[in-house]
Design a protein around this motif. Structure first.
Motif, mmCIF file in Angstrom:
data_model
loop_
_atom_site.group_PDB
_atom_site.id
_atom_site.type_symbol
_atom_site.label_atom_id
_atom_site.label_comp_id
_atom_site.label_asym_id
_atom_site.label_seq_id
_atom_site.Cartn_x
_atom_site.Cartn_y
_atom_site.Cartn_z
ATOM 1 N N LEU A 397 -23.093 3.905 8.063
ATOM 2 C CA LEU A 397 -23.577 4.425 6.781
ATOM 3 C C LEU A 397 -21.481 3.534 5.997
ATOM 4 O O LEU A 397 -21.156 2.801 5.859
ATOM 5 N N ARG A 398 -21.192 4.797 6.071
ATOM 6 C CA ARG A 398 -19.960 5.095 5.842
ATOM 7 C C ARG A 398 -18.702 4.048 6.827
ATOM 8 O O ARG A 398 -18.338 3.181 6.132
ATOM 9 N N LEU A 399 -19.197 3.813 7.937
ATOM 10 C CA LEU A 399 -18.559 2.724 8.396
ATOM 11 C C LEU A 399 -18.676 1.746 8.275
ATOM 12 O O LEU A 399 -17.571 1.003 8.196
ATOM 13 N N GLU A 400 -19.681 1.401 8.312
ATOM 14 C CA GLU A 400 -19.798 0.071 7.428
ATOM 15 C C GLU A 400 -19.488 -0.017 6.289
ATOM 16 O O GLU A 400 -19.128 -1.173 6.128
ATOM 17 N N GLY A 401 -19.732 0.967 5.466
ATOM 18 C CA GLY A 401 -19.393 0.548 4.307
ATOM 19 C C GLY A 401 -17.089 0.303 3.560
ATOM 20 O O GLY A 401 -17.456 0.053 2.629
ATOM 21 N N SER A 402 -17.000 1.102 4.976
ATOM 22 C CA SER A 402 -14.893 0.961 4.635
ATOM 23 C C SER A 402 -14.868 0.200 4.645
ATOM 24 O O SER A 402 -13.712 -0.370 4.975
ATOM 25 N N LYS A 403 -15.571 -1.434 5.905
ATOM 26 C CA LYS A 403 -14.982 -1.855 5.816
ATOM 27 C C LYS A 403 -14.288 -2.945 5.187
ATOM 28 O O LYS A 403 -13.248 -3.307 5.731
ATOM 29 N N ASN A 404 -14.634 -3.632 4.185
ATOM 30 C CA ASN A 404 -14.061 -3.574 3.049
ATOM 31 C C ASN A 404 -12.797 -2.860 2.537
ATOM 32 O O ASN A 404 -11.806 -3.576 2.542
ATOM 33 N N SER A 405 -12.527 -1.772 2.120
ATOM 34 C CA SER A 405 -11.366 -0.409 2.198
ATOM 35 C C SER A 405 -10.032 -0.789 2.977
ATOM 36 O O SER A 405 -9.656 -0.964 3.076
ATOM 37 N N VAL A 406 -10.569 -1.287 4.575
ATOM 38 C CA VAL A 406 -10.150 -1.635 5.782
ATOM 39 C C VAL A 406 -8.802 -2.517 5.494
ATOM 40 O O VAL A 406 -8.098 -2.705 5.928
ATOM 41 N N ASP A 407 -9.933 -4.109 5.318
ATOM 42 C CA ASP A 407 -9.102 -5.152 5.462
ATOM 43 C C ASP A 407 -8.258 -5.247 3.977
ATOM 44 O O ASP A 407 -7.186 -6.009 4.675
ATOM 45 N N GLY A 408 -7.920 -4.532 2.551
ATOM 46 C CA GLY A 408 -6.731 -4.481 1.992
ATOM 47 C C GLY A 408 -5.818 -4.467 2.704
ATOM 48 O O GLY A 408 -4.244 -4.997 3.331
ATOM 49 N N PRO A 409 -5.324 -3.004 3.198
ATOM 50 C CA PRO A 409 -3.847 -3.037 3.826
ATOM 51 C C PRO A 409 -3.126 -3.549 5.632
ATOM 52 O O PRO A 409 -2.835 -4.024 5.351
ATOM 53 N N LEU A 410 -4.792 -4.149 6.397
ATOM 54 C CA LEU A 410 -4.587 -5.205 6.735
ATOM 55 C C LEU A 410 -4.388 -6.211 6.972
ATOM 56 O O LEU A 410 -3.213 -6.836 7.434
ATOM 57 N N ILE A 411 -4.476 -7.450 5.902
ATOM 58 C CA ILE A 411 -4.265 -7.828 4.908
ATOM 59 C C ILE A 411 -2.629 -7.951 4.979
ATOM 60 O O ILE A 411 -1.754 -9.228 4.888
ATOM 61 N N ILE A 412 -2.593 -7.449 3.808
ATOM 62 C CA ILE A 412 -0.651 -7.215 3.126
ATOM 63 C C ILE A 412 -0.392 -6.936 3.644
ATOM 64 O O ILE A 412 0.780 -6.749 4.577
ATOM 65 N N GLY A 413 -0.474 -5.911 5.473
ATOM 66 C CA GLY A 413 0.628 -6.127 6.614
ATOM 67 C C GLY A 413 1.325 -4.574 6.018
ATOM 68 O O GLY A 413 1.951 -4.618 6.931
#
Length: 544
Positions: A397-413
């Motif tokens: 659940l924590r791994l799944e729930g963290s996907k949104n927070s992971v996307d931010g740094p990846l998108i910003i570069g």
């Protein structure tokens, strides 16, 4: 500190000066931005397997460091000042490395000259370990087992650095070179550097233990059949590198060793900064466990626990397995037969003594052995399996729930390309292992529920608890097997699933884990999720 470095093509002079013997191999820069490595200069075969010999006095071990300290006053002062810490291989070697690095940055001569003073200059300025990742980069591993391991490591390094400052500030040269506001140059980053040098290069050398071995530590890693060399100790205690049996090498072929076949993806990334491209599974991971606050014996259990508070989850063949002695402290209580007493020893000091049904437990790792002798062993095992499955579920659940927070740094570069690739691979690999484990735990629970001991226990408990249905008791992850002591754990997980919509995906998660055998598991999921709210009950129709 500004560390001085030397190009790897100048290492030959150091090798000759220190009598390191190469036999048909050389250390060179590798193509493709892969750093340095060991390659053959001629055909090599197992008819003459010896590739390299490193004299025993160059093997940097706990023993070697203290031998150097006999003639090096500066080194001896720091080792003695730090006490028990410098009596460990890691502590002594880190302090030794720090002095070598200090010599190349302060302009002062610290200690007695030794071969490592020059050798550290050939080591890379940067080591791509997670301890050097930025805060944004660390966000990508949220929900992985590396998240907790990295946090604990950084805290440990900070404590070590604070201890070093506390113990050495009164030493004149340490104060001037390391800690003085004007002339001191030592920073926490430098301590992380020497830690990274040690962790990424230390070998478990037969007959010696953990040590750094110059030149052999330049060999890169490969696992399985790709490993073509191994390190050993000869009869003179020299470190040697030899061809693996059955391996023949052509000229210009890279010589590779294994950093540990048993190490999982998390440990490889944690200690060496990469995950091998060929691996298809996380292989193993460690998840922490905690004793609930409402357990009346929590403090006593934590006081007698002799192992890490968690469990190792690993893949063996096609099935997942687990190891933990701590889990059994979560599964039994006073009503089962666990008891604690405060005793006074011969020195007048008080100590806590654990017992199982009045039998003294001197080693808590033996608790499981005692439980296996009980008629209710299947019940205790079912409690353990349910608790472990619940912890795996929380991690998913924590791994799944963290996907949104992971996307931010990846998108910003904001993320280094290698960090992104390794972190995302770790997320995928650990998710696969956790899903596999969840399915295996579900299968084991179903088997244990058919046990006569469990059936009798369930019947007795239901008879003693008016209003408790078989579905409620048999299939609740936390409430039924661990006991009604821990309902808040289940409720918090249940609410999180509903809030995030994961309840709708749960049967699909189980399906990917255990295939056609998941029909019973799907029923379990429905029974669990029905209790969240009336709205959740309506949404469950979508599962049919």
């Amino acid at each position: 500190m500004h560390r001085e470095t030397l190009p790897i093509d100048q290492l030959g002079a150091w090798i000759r000066l220190n009598n390191v013997k190469f036999n048909g191999v050389k250390i060179t820069a590798l193509q493709g931005n892969r750093g340095s490595g060991l390659v053959t200069t001629a055909e090599r075969s197992t008819d003459n397997p010896l590739l390299m010999t490193v004299p025993n006095d160059l093997v940097l071990s706990l023993e070697t460091v203290w031998v150097y300290a006999k003639s090096d006053k500066h080194l001896r002062q720091v080792l003695e000042a730090t006490g028990d810490y410098s009596r460990t291989a890691r502590g002594a070697i880190l302090i030794f490395l720090l002095l070598q690095v200090t010599n190349g940055t302060t302009g002062r001569t610290i200690g007695v000259s030794n071969p490592f003073r020059e050798y550290v200059k050939f080591l890379p300025l940067t080591v791509p370990l997670p301890t050097f990742w930025t805060e944004s980069e660390r966000e990508i591993i949220t929900g992985t087992s590396l998240e907790a391991a990295l946090s604990a490591k950084l805290n440990s390094l900070e404590r070590e650095f604070a201890l070093l400052k506390e113990k050495t500030s009164s030493i004149d040269w340490c104060q001037k070179c390391w800690w003085d506001a004007d002339s001191g140059t030592l920073m926490f980053h430098d301590w992380k550097i020497v830690d990274a040098m040690y962790r990424s290069r230390a070998l478990d050398l037969p007959g010696t233990g953990y040590a750094m071995v110059p030149c052999i530590d330049m060999a890169n890693h490969a696992s399985g059949d790709s490993t073509n060399a191994l390190y050993e100790t000869d009869s003179d205690r020299n470190a040697i590198l030899v061809l693996r049996e059955g391996k023949d090498l052509a000229p210009d072929e890279e010589v590779v060793i294994t950093y540990g076949e048993e190490k999982g993806a998390c440990e490889m990334l944690f200690s060496y900064g990469f995950i091998e491209e060929t691996i298809k599974s996380a292989q193993e991971l460690f998840l922490d466990l905690d004793i609930p606050d409402d357990d009346p014996l929590k403090l006593a259990k934590k006081a007698v626990a002799q192992s890490a508070p968690g469990f190792r989850l690993f893949l063996h063949g096609d099935c997942t397995h687990w190891e933990s002695s701590f889990i059994w402290l979560l599964c039994v209580n006073e009503e089962d037969g666990l008891d604690f007493k405060i005793l006074q020893n011969n020195d007048g000091e008080r100590e806590l003594q654990a017992s199982w049904k009045k039998e003294e437990i001197t080693d808590m790792s033996n608790l499981a052995t005692l439980l296996k002798l009980e008629p209710l062993w299947d019940v205790f095992e079912l409690r353990a399996i349910s608790q472990l499955q619940s912890r795996v579920e929380q991690q998913l659940l924590r791994l799944e729930g963290s996907k949104n927070s992971v996307d931010g740094p990846l998108i910003i570069g904001e993320i280094d390309d290698d960090v992104r690739e390794n972190a995302m691979r770790l997320r995928d690999l650990e998710e696969g292992l956790l899903l596999h484990a969840y399915g295996d735990f579900e299968t084991k629970k179903s088997q244990l529920l058919e046990s006569a001991a469990v059936q009798q226990y369930l019947g007795t408990t239901m008879a003693d608890t008016p209003g408790l249905s078989e579905v409620d008791f048999s299939f609740s992850t936390a409430e039924n097997m661990i006991g009604r002591q821990f309902p808040r754990i289940f409720r918090s997980i249940d609410k999180y699933k509903f809030d995030t919509g994961l309840a709708l995906r749960k049967p699909q998660i189980i399906q990917s884990s255990v295939g056609d055998s998941s029909k019973e598991a799907t029923k379990v999921s429905k029974a669990m999720f029905r209790r969240t709210s009336h709205e959740a009950e309506e949404r469950l129709e979508m599962l049919d």
